[in-house]
Structure formats: C-alpha cells, structure tokens
Write a protein that holds these residues in place. Structure first.
Motif, PDB file in Angstrom:
ATOM      1  N   ASP A 150       0.776  -1.235   0.000  1.00  0.00           N
ATOM      2  CA  ASP A 150       0.000   0.000   0.000  1.00  0.00           C
ATOM      3  C   ASP A 150       0.809   1.288   0.000  1.00  0.00           C
ATOM      4  N   ARG A 165       0.459  -3.464   9.242  1.00  0.00           N
ATOM      5  CA  ARG A 165      -0.046  -2.087   9.287  1.00  0.00           C
ATOM      6  C   ARG A 165       1.015  -1.145   8.737  1.00  0.00           C
ATOM      7  N   HIS A 447      -2.415  -9.194  -2.074  1.00  0.00           N
ATOM      8  CA  HIS A 447      -1.937  -8.217  -1.103  1.00  0.00           C
ATOM      9  C   HIS A 447      -1.059  -8.945  -0.090  1.00  0.00           C
ATOM     10  N   ARG A 449      -1.347  -9.133   2.881  1.00  0.00           N
ATOM     11  CA  ARG A 449      -2.177  -9.849   3.870  1.00  0.00           C
ATOM     12  C   ARG A 449      -2.217 -11.340   3.543  1.00  0.00           C
ATOM     13  N   THR A 478      -3.630 -10.160  10.000  1.00  0.00           N
ATOM     14  CA  THR A 478      -4.151  -9.805   8.677  1.00  0.00           C
ATOM     15  C   THR A 478      -5.203  -8.699   8.725  1.00  0.00           C
ATOM     16  N   VAL A 480      -8.651  -6.338   9.503  1.00  0.00           N
ATOM     17  CA  VAL A 480     -10.094  -6.498   9.335  1.00  0.00           C
ATOM     18  C   VAL A 480     -10.490  -6.750   7.888  1.00  0.00           C
ATOM     19  N   GLN A 481      -9.588  -6.477   6.961  1.00  0.00           N
ATOM     20  CA  GLN A 481      -9.906  -6.726   5.557  1.00  0.00           C
ATOM     21  C   GLN A 481      -9.716  -8.202   5.219  1.00  0.00           C
ATOM     22  N   GLU A 482     -10.392  -8.627   4.169  1.00  0.00           N
ATOM     23  CA  GLU A 482     -10.370 -10.044   3.799  1.00  0.00           C
ATOM     24  C   GLU A 482      -8.968 -10.473   3.372  1.00  0.00           C
TER      25      GLU A 482
END
Length: 491
Positions: A150, A165, A447, A449, A478, A480-482
């Motif tokens: 990101d 994060r 991603h 994650r 990972t 809160v996003q999938e």
C-alpha cells in the motif's frame, strides 16, 4: 395548595425509571459480552502464572516448526532477479506513461535488465545470473510474482510487511508466531533478529516490536560483534549459584505481586525475562559459537572469504553467511522465528537502487548468494528443510523504468516478488504474474495480507482464529480486511 411531596415523588419515579432502564440495558450488554466471551477473557487473567513463551498447540498439524525470514532491506528488483519480462527486454529505452509514486503518472523510459536470465532445474523456473548459486535451488523454491502493498515509502512499507499495518504500534509477524505457538527451547528467545552491520532498517525496532502484546513476544536482537545480547553477563564477580538464588527470590516476589495484578503483562514478561536472561548467559554464546562447525560448513557459507575489492560498500558473503549459519543453529535448537536483514544505512548500502541497479546488484547479490545456497543445502542435508519455512523478499520491488543518469530504479509496491522454500511449500513452482513490464501485479494478485496468512498457515495457524484482545477488539495480523491463504503454494 400544591402537594410538594407529590412533586418529589414524581422526580423519584423518573429517577427510578431511568435507573431501571439503565439496569435493563446493562443486563442486555452483559448478556452480549458473555456471548462474546468477554468475561471468560477477564477470568482467564486470574489463572496461575504461566510463561508466555510456553509451547502451545497449533490449530492444525503443520509441516513447518520454524521460520527463517531473509529480509532484503531497500526492496530488491524483481525484473533483475526472478521475474523475467521479455517485453521489457524488447522495448528497452522506449517511453511509457507509468505511475511512479501514488497518483503521479509520468512519462518515463523503460529500462531492460542487464542481467542474463535462464531457466533452471526440472521446473524450468527463471532466475538471473545475479544469483548463480541460488539458481541451483529453483526446484525447491516457490516464487510468488504478483504481490502488492500500500505504500511507496520505506519506513511504512517495512512496518506493513512486518506487522500488517503502515503505522507503528502493532505486533510483528514473529510476535504473532511466538504468541500463537510459544517456543520449544526455554533457554533461547522464541524470536530472534539479526541486522546488517551497515545499520538497521529506517523504521527501527518497530519492525520486530510486540506492539500491544506483552513484551515477552518482541524480537531479541542478536548483535554482530562482542556480546550477542547487551547487559547479559553478570557483574561484581557473583557466582552462578548466587545469581540463581537472587533470581529465584526476585521471581518469587514478582509472582506474589502478580497474584494481585493478573492482567499486568509487563510483569509477566519481566519474570520470564529474568529467567531467560539467566539461561542465555550460557546458551547465547554457545549458539553463536560457530567454531563448533566443520571447516567444510564454514567454507560452504563463505564465512572466511575476505572482503571483496569489487566495490567499497561490498561486504562479501562472510557476514550474511555467519548469520545464516547461526539461523540454522537457532532453528535446530527450537527457536520459532529468525529474521535476518541484508542491507543497512542508506541508498547503495542497502537494496535501494536509486543510484544504479547494476552497481546495487554488484554490492548485494554476491553477499547473499552463497550464504542462501548454503542455508538451503545445509537445512536439506540435516533433514530440517521440510520443517523450516524459508522466506525471501523486501518491503517492495523496483520500477521497470530508468531513474537518473546511472540507470537506477525507483520504489514499486504495485508488483513485486517473494519466494518460499521448505516447510510444506510446493517447490519448483511459480505463482502469479506482473504485466509485460513487471510494473503491476495482474494475474493472481495478492496483497501482503495473503502472504502473512500463508506464512501462518504453513506454521499451523489459522489467520482468522489467531487473535489478540486489545482495546475492545480481537486483533489479527491480517487485520479487518479479507485475507486468503495462497493454497497454490502449498505442497
């Protein structure tokens, strides 16, 4: 005549009704909290003291018991190492519109790799001549060519790669693993970090911090020279027996203090650290003493090779080789997670190739090629590769266009490469693709994650179930996003 008593009675009735309403709401809230297991979590804090690093069962039987994470600080270039892009080679020097930094689309010249790529092994996986020895292991590597992150900035990108994060304060992946699994050797840290002698990463200790978890789960930095861990040796001529007695008394007092403060995690970590520090006085020097290894092993890792004269910033394989050998000795003794950083300082001192990709590879590729070849060979010969997950990569990749007069490459988080080996991974396999120029992940995009979820999975942990309750929330590595395990990587 006004009945004042009735007025007071009316006010009391309103107060009663408000309190009754609050009481019913409180009962409802209590019921919800009980369903969510809140009170069970609070009650668990009153249980007798248990070492935070005590071994814990995984969620399911894993192949991997330990993980060695080889972190290339600065961001290695995928299109010069493992991601061969024929179209980039054909269109060298042509200008294209390309996103250089977030929302900054610029007209830039494509820069083909000056490395020679070949297919290797039975799998025919691509590897450049930057890594002539690692290329021998392509049948053991699973190369992921479609990762994205990101942020374009080193500090936040490294923190995201290590903690999930982009801001500081969250536990690192090594902390999550030691929290979830504990350690199999109470005489050594469960989580060890070794840095490059040219300096640590720009965002510092936040990359191996335990964040909001107890301090016991943070990474332990093993130093390059002198004492492996600072302030470890006892002073004042105290005998081992005297020191043992002193620590027992301190821990007894701390345990009594803890009984009235069961949720005070710092005190639990302090008790564990006193005990671990005592054990480390003998175990840390022993594990760092590579003189116990054979000459053949030392030569394989390149430990005794002199510093090369190819470039003033080049270290050669000696230092990274020593760290890789120590990593093998650590996982051999039950350490759960070892992270080694290649590259330190700024610009060409690490993999940050703004000032010339060819010069950067000349400095850093030979420094890791022989050590990683030796690590994979050594683990395999000892029967440890199947139970050790080896991970290689950096905070992002590099752009396929030229930067500056010396042919540099700028940061690129939109498409970059990692590879896995051992630990139940599918060897000789390539997953995902970037576009024709190696700029952006386009096929089987993942991603980071998903990368984290996959590492946890290889270690027997479900990323959805591995949670830590803090600030009223069940946190996950990972987030809160999938996130999805990349099952195509698993053997």
């Amino acid at each position: 005549m006004v009945d004042k008593g009735c007025s007071l009675c009316s006010g009391s009735r309103r107060e009663f009704l408000w309190e009754a309403g609050a009481g019913f709401a409180g009962l409802a809230l209590s019921a919800l909290l009980e369903q969510e297991g809140f009170f069970a979590r609070q009650a668990s804090a009153a249980e007798p003291y248990r070492s935070p690093l005590a071994p814990r069962p995984p969620h399911f039987a894993p192949k991997a018991k330990s993980c060695i994470f080889l972190f290339m600080y600065g961001g290695p270039s995928s299109v010069d190492t493992f991601d061969y892009r024929p179209e980039l080679q054909r269109r060298d020097g042509q200008t294209v519109n390309i996103e250089m930094r977030r929302h900054s689309v610029q007209r830039q010249k494509l820069l083909a790799s000056r490395r020679r790529f070949r297919r290797h092994g039975q799998s025919g996986q691509w590897c450049s001549d930057a890594f002539p020895l690692i290329s021998r292991h392509m049948d053991e590597l699973c190369v992921i060519k479609s990762l994205y992150a990101d942020t374009f900035a080193h500090g936040s990108a490294m923190i995201q790669m290590n903690t999930g994060r982009i801001i500081q304060g969250s536990p690192s992946i090594g902390s999550w693993l030691t929290y979830g699994l504990g350690t199999e050797n109470r005489n050594l840290p469960g989580y060890v970090v070794m840095l490059d002698p040219r300096g640590g990463p720009i965002s510092g200790a936040a990359n191996w911090s335990s964040g909001f978890m107890p301090a016991a789960y943070q990474g332990t930095h093993l130093r390059n020279q002198g004492q492996p861990i600072l302030d470890l040796s006892p002073g004042g001529g105290m005998s081992a027996a005297g020191q043992r007695e002193q620590i027992d008394v301190i821990n007894t007092l701390n345990a009594e203090h803890l009984a009235d403060r069961p949720a005070y995690s710092e005190l639990q970590a302090r008790i564990a650290s006193y005990e671990l520090a005592y054990q480390l006085q003998t175990s840390a020097p022993e594990v760092m003493d590579i003189s116990q290894e054979t000459r053949q092993t030392a030569a394989m890792y390149g430990i005794n090779e002199p510093k090369p004269k190819t470039h003033r910033l080049a270290l050669g394989p000696s230092h990274f080789g020593r760290q890789c050998l120590i990593a093998r000795r650590l996982v051999e003794r039950g350490v759960r997670f070892v992270q080694i950083y290649s590259g330190g300082g700024h610009q060409q001192e690490n993999w940050d190739a703004h000032n010339g990709i060819e010069e950067n590879l000349l400095i850093h590729a030979p420094a890791i090629d022989r050590p990683i070849h030796a690590l994979l060979t050594d683990l395999k010969q000892r029967g440890l590769l199947d139970e050790t997950l080896v991970v290689w990569g950096g905070e992002f990749g590099r752009q396929p266009v030229s930067q500056g007069a010396n042919g540099g490459r700028d940061h690129n988080p939109k498409g970059f490469t990692y590879w896995f080996a051992g630990g139940g991974i599918k060897g000789g396999h390539s997953h995902g693709e970037t576009d024709d120029f190696g700029h952006e992940a386009v096929i089987n995009r993942h991603h980071i994650r998903d990368l984290h979820a996959t590492i946890l999975h290889c270690m027997g942990l479900n990323h959805e179930r591995l949670t830590y309750f803090y600030g009223g929330l069940n946190h996950k590595l990972t987030g809160v996003q999938e996130a999805h395990v990349i099952h195509d990587l698993i053997a």
